[in-house]
Design a protein around this motif. Structure first.
Motif, short mmCIF file in Angstrom:
data_model
loop_
_atom_site.label_atom_id
_atom_site.label_comp_id
_atom_site.label_asym_id
_atom_site.label_seq_id
_atom_site.Cartn_x
_atom_site.Cartn_y
_atom_site.Cartn_z
N GLN A 26 69.92 82.86 37.76
CA GLN A 26 71.01 83.62 38.87
C GLN A 26 71.74 82.78 39.58
O GLN A 26 73.08 83.09 39.67
CB GLN A 26 70.08 84.66 39.69
N TRP A 27 71.31 81.72 39.96
CA TRP A 27 72.33 80.56 40.55
C TRP A 27 73.12 79.77 39.68
O TRP A 27 74.29 79.60 39.96
CB TRP A 27 71.33 79.47 41.42
N ASP A 87 74.73 81.43 37.16
CA ASP A 87 75.60 82.54 37.09
C ASP A 87 76.61 82.61 38.24
O ASP A 87 77.65 82.66 38.37
CB ASP A 87 75.14 83.85 36.99
N THR A 88 75.93 82.43 39.48
CA THR A 88 76.88 82.09 40.63
C THR A 88 77.57 80.98 40.86
O THR A 88 78.98 81.34 41.15
CB THR A 88 75.88 82.22 42.03
N VAL A 89 77.23 79.89 40.42
CA VAL A 89 77.99 78.60 40.44
C VAL A 89 79.15 78.91 39.41
O VAL A 89 80.28 78.58 39.61
CB VAL A 89 77.35 77.34 40.23
N LYS A 90 78.92 79.38 38.22
CA LYS A 90 79.89 79.73 37.14
C LYS A 90 80.74 80.54 37.53
O LYS A 90 82.07 80.44 37.29
CB LYS A 90 79.30 80.17 35.95
N ARG A 91 80.45 81.64 38.41
CA ARG A 91 81.50 82.50 38.94
C ARG A 91 82.28 81.93 39.93
O ARG A 91 83.61 82.27 39.96
CB ARG A 91 80.66 83.77 39.64
N MET A 92 81.95 80.70 40.71
CA MET A 92 82.80 80.28 41.36
C MET A 92 83.98 79.25 40.90
O MET A 92 84.84 78.98 41.44
CB MET A 92 81.92 79.18 42.44
N GLU A 93 83.59 79.04 39.48
CA GLU A 93 84.68 78.27 38.83
C GLU A 93 86.09 79.32 38.55
O GLU A 93 87.10 78.75 38.81
CB GLU A 93 84.24 78.07 37.49
N LYS A 94 85.85 80.42 38.74
CA LYS A 94 86.99 81.50 38.68
C LYS A 94 87.77 81.32 40.07
O LYS A 94 89.01 81.78 40.04
CB LYS A 94 86.47 82.92 38.46
N HIS A 95 87.29 80.66 40.95
CA HIS A 95 87.66 80.73 42.25
C HIS A 95 88.33 79.17 42.53
O HIS A 95 88.67 78.82 43.51
CB HIS A 95 86.87 81.13 43.40
N LYS A 144 69.09 74.59 40.06
CA LYS A 144 67.85 74.26 40.40
C LYS A 144 67.44 73.80 41.93
O LYS A 144 66.40 74.35 42.18
CB LYS A 144 67.45 72.86 39.35
N PHE A 145 68.32 73.02 42.60
CA PHE A 145 68.23 72.85 43.89
C PHE A 145 67.85 74.20 44.65
O PHE A 145 66.97 74.44 45.57
CB PHE A 145 69.23 72.00 44.56
N LYS A 176 67.42 84.03 48.00
CA LYS A 176 66.33 83.73 46.92
C LYS A 176 66.94 84.27 45.72
O LYS A 176 66.84 85.62 45.38
CB LYS A 176 65.13 84.43 47.26
N LYS A 177 67.25 83.43 44.90
CA LYS A 177 67.71 83.75 43.35
C LYS A 177 66.89 82.96 42.48
O LYS A 177 66.38 81.78 42.69
CB LYS A 177 68.95 83.70 43.11
N THR A 178 66.86 83.26 41.18
CA THR A 178 66.21 82.44 40.21
C THR A 178 67.21 81.48 39.73
O THR A 178 68.41 81.46 40.00
CB THR A 178 65.73 83.36 38.80
#
Length: 79
Positions: free
Chosen positions: A48-49, A51-59, A73-74, A43-45
């Motif tokens: 926050q999601w 930020d998480t998805v953007k962090r995955m760009e580094k991977h 949003k989903f 459960k994130k806002t």
């Protein structure tokens, strides 16, 4: 009144379409590298999601800003 009802129906349909796009993108983009059940259980806002998805760009995730928004949003609205 009839115009208002029509507008509400169109808005509801647009929201449902956007949600399904986010779901499709989530399974396609996120599920291609790792399981999806962990993310679906968190459960994130929406912020926050994002930020998480953007962090995955580094991977190595290749994703546009609008797709990031749809996935975030989903996930934020997923129950």
């Amino acid at each position: 009144m009839r115009n208002l009802i029509t507008l509400l129906i169109i808005f509801s349909a647009a929201c449902a379409f956007a949600a399904s796009q986010g779901e499709d993108l989530f399974y396609g983009k996120c599920g291609s590298c790792h399981g999806t059940s962990l993310s679906l259980g968190k459960k994130k806002t929406e912020s926050q999601w994002k930020d998480t998805v953007k962090r995955m760009e580094k991977h190595g995730l290749d994703i546009s800003g609008s797709d990031t928004d749809k996935i975030a949003k989903f996930l934020a609205e997923h129950k």
